[in-house]
Design a protein around this motif. Structure first.
Motif, PDB file in Angstrom:
ATOM      1  N   LYS A 212       0.886  -1.106  -0.007  1.00 22.61           N
ATOM      2  CA  LYS A 212       0.078  -0.029  -0.072  1.00 22.61           C
ATOM      3  C   LYS A 212       0.982   1.161  -0.039  1.00 22.61           C
ATOM      4  O   LYS A 212       1.885   1.421   0.769  1.00 22.61           O
ATOM      5  CB  LYS A 212      -0.747  -0.081   1.208  1.00 22.61           C
ATOM      6  N   LYS A 213       0.386   2.254  -0.964  1.00 20.86           N
ATOM      7  CA  LYS A 213       1.059   3.496  -0.947  1.00 20.86           C
ATOM      8  C   LYS A 213       0.009   4.546  -1.365  1.00 20.86           C
ATOM      9  O   LYS A 213      -1.109   4.082  -2.073  1.00 20.86           O
ATOM     10  CB  LYS A 213       2.229   3.423  -2.118  1.00 20.86           C
ATOM     11  N   ILE A 214       0.483   5.822  -0.919  1.00 19.42           N
ATOM     12  CA  ILE A 214      -0.593   6.709  -1.287  1.00 19.42           C
ATOM     13  C   ILE A 214      -0.219   7.329  -2.626  1.00 19.42           C
ATOM     14  O   ILE A 214       0.812   7.478  -3.139  1.00 19.42           O
ATOM     15  CB  ILE A 214      -0.318   7.860  -0.258  1.00 19.42           C
ATOM     16  N   ASP A 252      -2.770  -0.822  -2.921  1.00 18.18           N
ATOM     17  CA  ASP A 252      -1.792  -1.524  -4.001  1.00 18.18           C
ATOM     18  C   ASP A 252      -2.185  -0.932  -5.282  1.00 18.18           C
ATOM     19  O   ASP A 252      -3.167  -1.417  -5.860  1.00 18.18           O
ATOM     20  CB  ASP A 252      -1.865  -2.839  -3.565  1.00 18.18           C
ATOM     21  N   ALA A 253      -1.269  -0.110  -5.757  1.00 18.38           N
ATOM     22  CA  ALA A 253      -1.595   0.294  -7.101  1.00 18.38           C
ATOM     23  C   ALA A 253      -1.916  -0.584  -8.115  1.00 18.38           C
ATOM     24  O   ALA A 253      -2.774  -0.655  -9.163  1.00 18.38           O
ATOM     25  CB  ALA A 253      -0.569   1.545  -7.547  1.00 18.38           C
ATOM     26  N   GLU A 254      -0.791  -1.736  -8.224  1.00 20.23           N
ATOM     27  CA  GLU A 254      -0.754  -2.765  -9.178  1.00 20.23           C
ATOM     28  C   GLU A 254      -2.102  -3.522  -9.013  1.00 20.23           C
ATOM     29  O   GLU A 254      -2.496  -3.923 -10.061  1.00 20.23           O
ATOM     30  CB  GLU A 254       0.395  -3.804  -8.672  1.00 20.23           C
ATOM     31  N   LEU A 255      -2.534  -3.966  -8.022  1.00 19.27           N
ATOM     32  CA  LEU A 255      -3.880  -4.654  -7.606  1.00 19.27           C
ATOM     33  C   LEU A 255      -5.005  -3.928  -7.961  1.00 19.27           C
ATOM     34  O   LEU A 255      -5.757  -4.642  -8.904  1.00 19.27           O
ATOM     35  CB  LEU A 255      -4.068  -5.235  -6.335  1.00 19.27           C
ATOM     36  N   LEU A 256      -5.120  -2.774  -7.912  1.00 20.02           N
ATOM     37  CA  LEU A 256      -6.284  -1.946  -8.457  1.00 20.02           C
ATOM     38  C   LEU A 256      -6.122  -1.620  -9.748  1.00 20.02           C
ATOM     39  O   LEU A 256      -7.270  -1.502 -10.463  1.00 20.02           O
ATOM     40  CB  LEU A 256      -6.293  -0.513  -7.865  1.00 20.02           C
TER      41      LEU A 256
END
Length: 369
Positions: A212-214, A252-256
Motif C-alpha cells: 500500500k502506497k498513497i 496497492d496500485a498494481e492490484l487496483l
C-alpha cells in the motif's frame, strides 16, 4: 448474534442449577437412607439389650445396605452414561465417519434440554457448522474443476481443429493467416486463463500481500483508460470522463490496476459500435467513488446476483472473449482493499459498476510525503 450468546449463557446457568439440584437431592437421599437404617438399628439395640454380636451384626447390615445402595447408584449412573454420554458420542462418531467418506450433507440433530446446552449440543452445533463449510468447499471444488475443464476444452479444441486445417498443402495464404490468428487467440486465452487462476488462487489464499502506497487515483484511472484507446477507436465508442482532481487513496496500485482494466475491458466488450462508455470519479466524505458505465446490453437481475462468482458468464454470446474470472478477481481485490463494489443495470440500456475506496485527505498526503 449478541442475543443468541446471551440466551445460551442463561441456558447454561439454568443447566448448572439443574445439575446441582439433582446431585444434591441424590446425595441427600443416599445419606438419609443410610442414617435412618443405622439409627433404627441403634434404637432397637437400646430398647432391647443386644449382645455385642448383635450390634456387630447391625453394623455389618448397615454397611451392606450402603454397599447395596452404592451398587444401585452405579447401575443408575451406568444407564445415565449410556443414554446421556455414550449414545451422543456414537452419533457424533458415526456422523464423523460419514464426513470422512465424503458425505458432506451429514448433519446431527441437537439433543435438546438444559443438560446438553453446554455439552454435546455445543459440540453438535460446531460439528454441523464444520460439515456445512466442508459441503460448501466441496461444491466449490467440484464446480471449479468442471468450469476449468470446460474453459480449457474450448480453446484446446479450436487449436486442434485449426492446427489440423493448417496442415493442408492447398490452403490459401489468406486462410492460413486467418487460421493461424485463431490459434494465436486461443493460445492467448489459455494463457490468460492460467494467469487469472493463479492470481485468484494467491489472492484467496492470502499469498499476495498488498504493497500500500498513497497515490493519485484520478491519474491511475486515466492511464488505465488510455490503454483501451485502440479498442474504443475501432468500435467508434464515445468516451465521457468526469474525474475529480486531487483524490488520493492508500492502496496497492498494481492490484487496483487489475480492477480498472477488467471494468474497462467489460465496458468496451459489451458496448455496441457507436455506443458510449462513461468514467466518473468523485470524493464522498472519506470515500473515493468510481463509476464505470456503458450503454451495452445490460445485466438481467438473475445474472446480477451471480456476476462476481468464479467462471460465471451471464452473456454467453461474449463467452469466447473471457473466462469468467475477471469480476471474481475484481471482487477479491476490492475486499482486500477494504472497499466495496456494486452493479446497477437495466436490460438493453447498459450497466454501471460502482467502486468505493477509502481516500486520504490532503493533510495525510503531505504528512506521508
Amino acid at each position: 448474534m449478541r442475543e443468541r450468546s446471551s440466551k445460551e449463557k442463561r441456558l447454561r446457568i439454568l443447566a448448572g442449577i439443574q445439575r446441582y439440584v439433582v446431585f444434591f437431592m441424590f446425595i441427600a437421599f443416599i445419606i438419609t437412607c443410610c442414617m435412618l437404617i443405622f439409627l433404627k438399628l441403634m434404637q432397637n439395640a437400646m430398647e432391647i439389650s443386644l449382645s455385642k454380636d448383635d450390634i456387630h451384626y447391625a453394623a455389618l447390615l448397615t454397611f451392606g445396605n450402603v454397599i447395596f445402595l452404592s451398587l444401585i447408584c452405579t447401575i443408575i449412573d451406568g444407564l445415565r452414561r449410556k443414554y446421556i454420554v455414550e449414545r451422543p458420542v456414537k452419533r457424533i462418531i458415526s456422523a464423523a465417519e460419514k464426513i470422512m467418506q465424503g458425505e458432506f450433507s451429514t448433519r446431527i440433530e441437537p439433543l435438546g434440554g438444559y443438560s446438553n446446552i453446554d455439552g454435546f449440543d455445543v459440540i453438535i452445533l460446531y460439528f454441523n457448522k464444520m460439515a456445512e463449510e466442508l459441503s460448501g468447499i466441496e461444491t466449490l471444488r467440484t464446480d471449479f474443476i468442471a468450469n476449468v475443464s470446460h474453459e480449457l476444452k474450448t480453446p484446446l479444441a479450436v487449436i486442434q481443429n485449426y492446427g489440423t486445417i493448417l496442415q493442408q498443402p492447398n490452403l490459401s495464404e489468406e486462410k492460413r493467416i486467418e487460421y493461424a490468428k485463431a490459434v494465436t487467440d486461443s493460445s492467448r486465452r489459455l494463457a490468460d486463463l492460467m494467469t487469472n487462476i493463479l492470481k485468484l488462487n494467491k489472492l484467496e489464499n492470502q499469498q499476495i500481500y498488498p504493497d500500500k502506497k498513497i497515490y493519485n487515483l484520478g491519474e491511475q484511472l486515466c492511464e488505465c483508460l488510455l490503454n483501451f484507446e485502440n479498442v474504443w477507436e475501432k468500435k467508434d465508442i464515445e468516451i465521457e470522463t468526469d474525474i475529480e482532481e486531487e483524490v488520493f487513496v492508500e492502496d496497492d496500485a498494481e492490484l487496483l490496476t487489475l480492477v480498472w482494466n477488467n471494468l474497462f475491458s467489460n465496458a468496451m466488450k459489451f458496448t455496441e459500435p457507436g455506443g458510449r462508455v462513461t468514467l466518473k470519479m468523485k470524493s464522498d466524505n472519506e470515500w473515493a467513488v468510481v463509476q464505470v458505465s456503458d450503454t451495452g446490453c445490460g445485466i438481467p437481475p438473475e445474472v446480477g446476483r451471480h456476476i462476481f462468482e468464479k467462471f460465471y458468464q451471464g452473456d454467453t454470446s461474449h463467452a469466447t472473449q473471457g473466462n469468467g474470472l475477471g469480476l471474481a478477481l475484481v471482487k477479491r481485490v476490492i475486499e482486500i482493499a477494504d472497499g466495496d463494489i456494486s452493479v446497477s443495470s437495466e436490460t438493453g440500456k447498459g450497466s454501471t459498476f460502482t467502486v468505493r475506496l477509502r481516500r486520504k485527505s490532503d493533510g495525510a498526503i503531505y504528512t506521508n510525503t
